[in-house]
Design a protein around this motif. Structure first.
Motif, PDB file in Angstrom:
ATOM      1  N   GLY A  39      20.685  55.731  -6.289  1.00 39.82           N
ATOM      2  CA  GLY A  39      19.689  54.675  -6.389  1.00 39.82           C
ATOM      3  C   GLY A  39      20.311  53.291  -6.423  1.00 39.82           C
ATOM      4  N   LEU A  41      19.022  49.710  -7.624  1.00 40.78           N
ATOM      5  CA  LEU A  41      17.939  49.049  -8.332  1.00 40.78           C
ATOM      6  C   LEU A  41      18.266  47.580  -8.514  1.00 40.78           C
ATOM      7  CD1 LEU A  41      17.283  51.617 -11.216  1.00 40.78           C
ATOM      8  CD2 LEU A  41      16.434  51.654  -8.874  1.00 40.78           C
ATOM      9  N   THR A 191      16.319  52.672  -2.583  1.00 44.82           N
ATOM     10  CA  THR A 191      15.995  51.472  -3.338  1.00 44.82           C
ATOM     11  C   THR A 191      14.552  51.599  -3.806  1.00 44.82           C
ATOM     12  OG1 THR A 191      15.032  50.009  -1.647  1.00 44.82           O
ATOM     13  CG2 THR A 191      17.446  50.189  -1.713  1.00 44.82           C
ATOM     14  N   THR A 192      14.289  51.224  -5.029  1.00 42.34           N
ATOM     15  CA  THR A 192      12.939  51.346  -5.576  1.00 42.34           C
ATOM     16  C   THR A 192      12.764  50.396  -6.746  1.00 42.34           C
ATOM     17  OG1 THR A 192      11.308  52.876  -6.531  1.00 42.34           O
ATOM     18  CG2 THR A 192      13.619  53.247  -7.099  1.00 42.34           C
ATOM     19  N   LEU A 195      11.016  52.564 -11.879  1.00 43.25           N
ATOM     20  CA  LEU A 195      12.102  53.118 -12.684  1.00 43.25           C
ATOM     21  C   LEU A 195      11.884  54.597 -12.980  1.00 43.25           C
ATOM     22  CD1 LEU A 195      14.506  51.345 -13.587  1.00 43.25           C
ATOM     23  CD2 LEU A 195      12.500  50.023 -12.955  1.00 43.25           C
ATOM     24  N   GLU A 197      10.604  56.676 -10.931  1.00 40.57           N
ATOM     25  CA  GLU A 197      11.026  57.355  -9.699  1.00 40.57           C
ATOM     26  C   GLU A 197      12.538  57.520  -9.663  1.00 40.57           C
ATOM     27  OE1 GLU A 197       8.959  56.935  -5.820  1.00 40.57           O
ATOM     28  OE2 GLU A 197      10.546  55.457  -5.498  1.00 40.57           O
ATOM     29  N   ALA A 198      13.249  56.454 -10.002  1.00 39.40           N
ATOM     30  CA  ALA A 198      14.707  56.537 -10.025  1.00 39.40           C
ATOM     31  C   ALA A 198      15.175  57.595 -11.010  1.00 39.40           C
ATOM     32  CB  ALA A 198      15.294  55.174 -10.377  1.00 39.40           C
ATOM     33  N   GLU A 199      14.584  57.596 -12.188  1.00 39.69           N
ATOM     34  CA  GLU A 199      15.016  58.550 -13.207  1.00 39.69           C
ATOM     35  C   GLU A 199      14.715  59.982 -12.799  1.00 39.69           C
ATOM     36  OE1 GLU A 199      15.745  58.369 -17.892  1.00 39.69           O
ATOM     37  OE2 GLU A 199      14.079  57.212 -17.092  1.00 39.69           O
ATOM     38  N   VAL A 202      17.377  60.361  -8.902  1.00 35.26           N
ATOM     39  CA  VAL A 202      18.756  60.025  -8.568  1.00 35.26           C
ATOM     40  C   VAL A 202      19.758  60.751  -9.458  1.00 35.26           C
ATOM     41  CG1 VAL A 202      18.003  57.765  -7.758  1.00 35.26           C
ATOM     42  CG2 VAL A 202      18.962  57.972 -10.061  1.00 35.26           C
ATOM     43  N   LEU A 205      23.102  55.780 -10.110  1.00 32.34           N
ATOM     44  CA  LEU A 205      22.472  54.561  -9.619  1.00 32.34           C
ATOM     45  C   LEU A 205      23.357  53.366  -9.914  1.00 32.34           C
ATOM     46  CD1 LEU A 205      21.141  52.760 -12.192  1.00 32.34           C
ATOM     47  CD2 LEU A 205      19.649  54.755 -12.271  1.00 32.34           C
ATOM     48  N   PRO A 219      21.765  57.968 -14.911  1.00 32.26           N
ATOM     49  CA  PRO A 219      20.732  57.308 -15.718  1.00 32.26           C
ATOM     50  C   PRO A 219      20.901  57.518 -17.216  1.00 32.26           C
ATOM     51  CG  PRO A 219      19.734  58.302 -13.793  1.00 32.26           C
ATOM     52  CD  PRO A 219      21.177  58.742 -13.795  1.00 32.26           C
ATOM     53  N   TYR A 278      17.328  48.493 -17.580  1.00 38.55           N
ATOM     54  CA  TYR A 278      17.284  47.724 -16.331  1.00 38.55           C
ATOM     55  C   TYR A 278      16.902  46.268 -16.595  1.00 38.55           C
ATOM     56  CZ  TYR A 278      15.167  45.985 -12.007  1.00 38.55           C
ATOM     57  OH  TYR A 278      14.815  45.212 -10.948  1.00 38.55           O
TER      58      TYR A 278
END
Length: 290
Positions: A39, A41, A191-192, A195, A197-199, A202, A205, A219, A278
């Motif tokens: 990821g 971010l 890329t997003t 957060l 979604e990333a967690e 990915v 990141l 993460p 973040y």
């Protein structure tokens, strides 16, 4: 390049890109392993999209070394480009064609494409396969963009804000697709701004701010490293809520147990989320503004 470069799908060292007086990418280093979901971010203007465009070979860099799937994207051949798929922020499909016509047409660009009907099903467009693109909703058009990104069966998939405009059900379906592609060995760069979604997706990141990587890792590891304080909340006997921010929540709970003689009314312990970390790393948290 690194000694481990042969294990990396993406190897970036000292990447820089300027637009006039603006430095968009300011010395980024990245090593993304084959089969990894990685990821990127960062807030708008941090340099994420520029980095993705350079990895795809659609934008020149000013400095640095970049290897993607064993080649420099700046000199990538047609055969090399067929190994990498991309989903841009802006839709690219012709409005007058149907979904099925578009996916079948794009499949012809690749030497070993996935089955178009399978891909249409993967992105949840079976019921609109014969609809013209101009008649689709924004979320449906975004799903079509994802279909065009994966139709070539890419070894590397670059996703630039892919779920913008998705409703919650469509977003969860997309997550299942990404997990399935990763299980097949596809390397994915995402890329997003979501957060959650990333967690959910990915393995690792990088947080980018002002063209630089300010933190990188798994993460959970980033939460442990940068999310230093937890919030311990409870209810006092008079009914009043209380809360304490502390770096030693276990000790705080033990102290409360001693004071209450056992059970603590209304006890909750909330640890920093990836979103908290973040916002702190990018200088956007309320704590940083005080």
């Amino acid at each position: 390049m690194t000694a481990q470069g042969y294990e990396l799908a993406v190897d970036v060292r000292g990447l820089r890109k300027r637009y006039g007086g603006l430095t968009a990418v300011d010395g980024i280093d990245l090593g993304i392993r084959r089969g990894e979901v990685f990821g990127l971010l960062g807030p708008n203007g941090a340099g994420k999209s520029t980095t993705v465009e350079i990895l795809q070979g659609n934008r020149d860099r000013d400095a640095g070394e970049v290897t993607v799937l064993g080649s420099d994207p700046a000199t990538g051949t047609r055969a090399w480009r067929s190994r990498a798929g991309i989903v841009w922020q802006d839709e690219s499909a012709p409005a007058e064609l149907t979904v099925r016509e578009t996916v079948r047409h794009f499949a012809r660009y690749y030497p070993r494409p996935r089955d178009p009907e399978e891909v249409i099903g993967l992105v949840g467009l079976e019921t609109t396969a014969d609809s013209r693109i101009k008649a689709l909703s924004g979320g449906q058009r975004r799903r079509l963009d994802v279909a065009l990104g994966v139709i070539g069966g890419p070894e590397l998939l670059l996703l630039d804000e892919p779920t913008t405009g998705f409703d919650p059900a469509a977003r969860r379906r997309f997550w299942s697709l990404i997990r399935a592609l990763a299980d097949e060995g596809t390397t994915i760069v995402l890329t997003t701004h979501y957060l959650e979604e990333a967690e959910a997706l990915v393995h690792r990141l990088a947080v980018v701010a002002k063209g630089r990587i300010v933190a990188e890792g798994e993460p959970g590891a980033l939460r442990e490293r940068y999310g230093t304080e937890a919030t311990v909340a409870w209810t006092e006997p008079d009914g009043g809520p209380r809360a304490l921010r502390t770096g030693t929540p276990t000790r705080a709970v033990a102290d409360l147990m001693g004071r209450f003689g056992g059970e603590i009314p209304g006890l909750t312990v909330t640890r920093p989320t990836l979103e908290d970390v973040y916002l702190r790393l990018t200088g956007q948290s309320q704590e940083d503004e005080r």
